[in-house]
Design an enzyme around this catalytic site. Structure first.
Site, mmCIF file in Angstrom:
data_model
loop_
_atom_site.group_PDB
_atom_site.id
_atom_site.type_symbol
_atom_site.label_atom_id
_atom_site.label_comp_id
_atom_site.label_asym_id
_atom_site.label_seq_id
_atom_site.Cartn_x
_atom_site.Cartn_y
_atom_site.Cartn_z
ATOM 1 N N TYR A 165 0.786 -1.228 0.000
ATOM 2 C CA TYR A 165 0.000 0.000 0.000
ATOM 3 C C TYR A 165 0.822 1.284 0.000
ATOM 4 C CZ TYR A 165 -3.610 -3.353 1.174
ATOM 5 O OH TYR A 165 -4.457 -4.425 1.157
ATOM 6 N N ASN A 187 -13.444 3.610 -1.476
ATOM 7 C CA ASN A 187 -12.538 2.494 -1.252
ATOM 8 C C ASN A 187 -13.138 1.725 -0.075
ATOM 9 O OD1 ASN A 187 -10.569 0.641 -0.645
ATOM 10 N ND2 ASN A 187 -8.862 2.062 -0.907
ATOM 11 N N HIS A 243 -15.442 -6.994 -1.095
ATOM 12 C CA HIS A 243 -15.581 -8.401 -1.465
ATOM 13 C C HIS A 243 -16.653 -9.135 -0.673
ATOM 14 C CE1 HIS A 243 -11.765 -7.095 -3.040
ATOM 15 N NE2 HIS A 243 -11.327 -6.929 -1.819
ATOM 16 N N HIS A 252 -9.047 1.206 -5.568
ATOM 17 C CA HIS A 252 -8.221 0.284 -4.774
ATOM 18 C C HIS A 252 -6.771 0.651 -5.001
ATOM 19 C CE1 HIS A 252 -11.618 -2.166 -3.741
ATOM 20 N NE2 HIS A 252 -12.005 -2.068 -5.002
ATOM 21 N N ILE A 253 -6.034 0.826 -3.926
ATOM 22 C CA ILE A 253 -4.636 1.232 -3.998
ATOM 23 C C ILE A 253 -3.804 0.159 -4.685
ATOM 24 C CG2 ILE A 253 -2.599 1.798 -2.609
ATOM 25 C CD1 ILE A 253 -4.657 2.957 -0.516
ATOM 26 N N SER A 254 -4.014 -1.090 -4.307
ATOM 27 C CA SER A 254 -3.279 -2.206 -4.914
ATOM 28 C C SER A 254 -4.087 -2.777 -6.077
ATOM 29 C CB SER A 254 -3.022 -3.301 -3.879
ATOM 30 O OG SER A 254 -4.236 -3.932 -3.517
ATOM 31 N N ARG A 258 -10.125 -11.555 -3.443
ATOM 32 C CA ARG A 258 -10.164 -10.115 -3.731
ATOM 33 C C ARG A 258 -10.613 -9.809 -5.160
ATOM 34 N NH1 ARG A 258 -7.616 -7.623 0.626
ATOM 35 N NH2 ARG A 258 -6.067 -8.939 1.653
#
EC number: 4.2.1.10
Length: 150
Positions: free
Chosen positions: A26, A77, A83, A103-105, A114
């Site tokens: 992150y 976010n 999920h 979503h950061i990732s 995920r």
């Protein structure tokens, strides 16, 4: 500033630990850094930001209900609730403005659980894997969709 000129930026569980929790995934920026980025981007378009974070799903849903008519759009976010939460999906389905999921990732390159999002079906756009700059992209997208200045 007119309530229609506010972008709601809602953050779910564990994002309060941004910068500390799994920085290899992150990054090192904090949620306060993300908030500053969002405010700066919004100001470029003549918008304000209502920035919130909670670890309590009911609060998250209450915020969506509270802002559903007044916010120009939503940057969401939902973190782990992405999920799991049909309730958040249903709340977002009732908002007046556009929803941008962030979503950061890159959640699609991570664990299988995920890969599914309950937010995506109600989102106008999904931004994944762009790090915290994804939030700025989301605010700019809301501005474009609502015809903001800048």
């Amino acid at each position: 500033m007119n309530a229609q000129r506010v972008v709601a930026v809602l953050n779910g569980p564990n994002l309060n630990l941004l910068g500390e929790r799994e920085p290899e995934i992150y990054g090192h920026e904090t949620l306060a850094d993300v908030e500053a980025r969002c405010r700066h981007e919004a100001a470029r378009h003549g918008l304000a930001v209502d920035f919130r974070q909670t670890n309590h799903e009911g609060d998250f849903i209450d915020w969506i209900h509270e802002l559903r008519h007044s916010a120009a759009g939503f940057v969401v976010n939902a973190a782990g609730w992405t999920h799991t939460s049909i309730a958040i999906h249903d709340a977002l389905a009732a908002v007046a403005g556009p929803v941008v999921e962030v979503h950061i990732s890159d959640v699609h390159a991570r664990e299988d659980f995920r890969h599914h999002s309950y937010v995506t079906p109600v989102a106008a756009l999904v931004i994944v894997g762009h790090g915290v700059t994804g939030y700025e992209e989301a605010v700019a997208e809301i501005a474009a969709r609502v015809g903001a200045e800048g």
